[in-house]
Design an enzyme around this catalytic site. Structure first.
Site, short mmCIF file in Angstrom:
data_model
loop_
_atom_site.label_atom_id
_atom_site.label_comp_id
_atom_site.label_asym_id
_atom_site.label_seq_id
_atom_site.Cartn_x
_atom_site.Cartn_y
_atom_site.Cartn_z
N CYS A 83 9.96 28.85 -28.19
CA CYS A 83 9.80 27.32 -28.30
C CYS A 83 8.99 26.97 -27.35
O CYS A 83 7.56 26.24 -27.69
CB CYS A 83 10.75 26.49 -28.55
N HIS A 333 9.51 20.22 -35.74
CA HIS A 333 9.55 21.05 -34.65
C HIS A 333 9.68 22.93 -35.22
O HIS A 333 10.17 23.69 -35.28
CB HIS A 333 10.40 20.61 -33.42
#
Ligand SMILES: [Zn+2]
Lengths: 385, 129
Positions: A83, A333
């Site tokens: 991420c 996200h």
């Protein structure tokens, strides 16, 4: 090293974009950044992307995205650190410009997560954890952060309501961001009554699954002064650090050490202290993450993150507004794009272009992007000059 | 799961074999080739202690697909008596009565089974003492 400026930012609406392909969502954001910068060419490009192979069955993004942006044969690389891929791509682009190797550099991030069913997305995300010694036992990412939350609550007395306050604040900020995936406001009651995912984390403690991209244009300061018509934003600090991949191997599971070390490096490079930061975009993949991160960044003492959030320190009108964009919680996200979207928000704030969510007198901004349960972190400091 | 991938981890999953650094005494699970602390590359095999203390836990209510039939289940991080920490499921327990600091014991159990003609995957789980 040369001084590096950010002269263009580009981002489109995030969400479940079933009608758009990975290559198109990336190219749209890249073109927005190129237009914002007003440049007629780029010399090289870096794209953060965690797992296009598992999400859409496509690797080799260096070629694909350069091809569809119409910039072949320029050098191009895809950067992966789970991420934190976007944040790391920015650091590589920064070093490329700072070293003198390239002048005009495009740094983007992209993830297309909704082509696979939810179980497929859960599996792809889980590959950021230790497959043999974490995932094998049935843990999930919400589960890993839930264990951090449980330990933080036990050790420091952080409350269920304080966790919820992170979501309430970020959705409030996101309600003023037209690009956010979930701009709806939520209340503490909504959060603590939402569906339980991994005790004590509920669905409204978790960031969503998102399709999205973002891009920025970097160049050396001397060129930026000649061609940039907007307030000049400079990258003054860059730090990257790692930690064990498995959460259980760490000495203190309530501390995100990779963020702490990356931040120390960035502060030192920028000659800044935590109290000099006017606003920050941080990696709130789960509500507990923002609490641990503001502690690791030195905005608050260790263990006081929940209390500080409840007291409004990180609110839009607080002393250090955190996640004015809505954060990962509300904005969405798309893992590889998140680190670049954070930079887009800080640049907009420093230029005074953040409309309803504009922070007054924003001069120094910080971004913090992390991979997995904190196995990697990237921190950048940006200033308007 | 491909058989070699499963087979490689058997010493750890079935017998809890770790590696003790001959330089500084640090125990690693699973074993590694170089010590993060003292950089020694010399290790001896040790079996982990089978009891320890629960450091944190959660109840998984939205599991990965191969664990659907076990949901909800508890998972925790347990610090074993020689200082090694592991992550494992906690079973044979009342999900509402788990507590940080509780004593745990490791047992050999089935972790999950793969679909038709797939292998049954075994490993360690913890039960409250
Ligand atoms: Zn050693």
């Amino acid at each position: 090293m040369r001084e590096v400026a950010i002269i263009g930012v580009g981002m489109n609406k995030w969400g479940e974009l079933w009608y758009k392909s990975l290559r198109d969502i990336f190219t749209e954001s890249a073109l927005l950044a190129i237009d914002d910068a007003g440049v007629d060419h780029i010399d090289s490009m870096y794209v953060g992307c965690m797992s296009s192979g598992l999400f859409v069955g496509q690797e080799h993004l260096s070629s694909l995205l350069a091809d569809y942006l119409g910039v072949c044969p320029i050098p191009s690389a895809r950067i992966e650190s789970a991420c934190a891929s976007g944040g790391l791509a920015l650091r590589i682009g920064f070093l490329d410009v700072a070293s003198g190797a390239s002048d005009i550099v495009l740094v983007g991030g992209v993830e297309k997560m909704t082509d696979v069913p939810v179980e497929g997305a859960t599996f792809a995300l889980s590959t950021a954890a230790d497959q043999e010694y974490e995932v094998y036992s049935g843990i999930t990412f919400p589960g890993l952060y839930a264990m951090m939350a449980q330990a933080h609550m036990h050790k420091y007395g952080t409350t269920r309501e304080q966790l919820a306050q992170v979501a309430v604040k970020n959705h409030h900020n996101g309600s003023m961001n037209p690009l956010a995936q979930f701009p709806q406001k939520v209340t503490v009651e909504n959060v603590i009554n939402s569906v339980m995912i991994a005790d004590p984390l509920r669905i409204l403690d978790c960031s969503p699954i998102t399709d999205g991209a973002a891009a920025v244009i970097l160049c050396p300061m001397d060129i930026a002064k000649k061609i940039c018509k907007k307030p000049l934003v400079k990258i003054t600090g860059s730090g990257n650090a790692t930690d064990t991949i498995a959460l259980h191997s760490r000495e203190d599971i309530t501390e995100i050490r990779s963020t702490k070390v990356a931040a120390e490096k960035a502060y030192k490079m920028a000659d800044k202290k935590p109290e000099d930061i006017d606003l920050a975009e941080v990696h709130d993949c789960f509500t507990i993450a923002e609490i641990c991160v503001i502690e690791a960044l030195g905005f608050v003492e260790k263990g006081k993150g929940g209390k500080a959030t409840e007291g409004g320190l990180t609110a839009l009108d607080g002393k250090i507004p955190v996640n004015t964009s809505g954060g990962l919680k509300s904005k969405g996200h798309p893992v590889g794009a998140t680190g670049i979207a954070q930079v887009c928000e800080i640049v907009k704030q420093l230029r005074g272009e953040a409309n309803d969510r504009q922070v007054k007198n924003a001069k120094v901004g910080l971004t913090q992007n992390m991979g997995g349960s904190g196995g990697s972190s990237v921190v950048h400091i940006m200033e308007v000059v | 799961m491909p058989a070699p991938k499963y087979w490689r981890e058997i010493p750890q999953r079935y017998r809890l074999e770790g590696a003790k650094c001959k330089g500084c005494g640090q125990v690693y699970f699973p074993p590694r080739l170089i010590c993060s602390s003292c950089k020694s590359r010399e290790f001896e095999m040790v079996n982990l202690q089978r009891e320890g203390e629960l450091l944190t836990y959660t109840i998984i209510r939205v599991p990965p697909s191969q664990f659907t039939d076990q949901s909800p289940y508890a998972i925790g991080i347990v610090e074993l008596d020689r200082g090694v920490k592991i992550l494992s499921q906690i079973v044979d327990c009342d999900l509402d009565k788990l507590e940080i600091g509780q004593r745990m014991r490791i047992e050999f159990r089935k972790i999950y089974s793969e679909g038709e003609a797939g292998i049954i995957c075994y490993g360690y789980k913890c039960v409250p003492v």
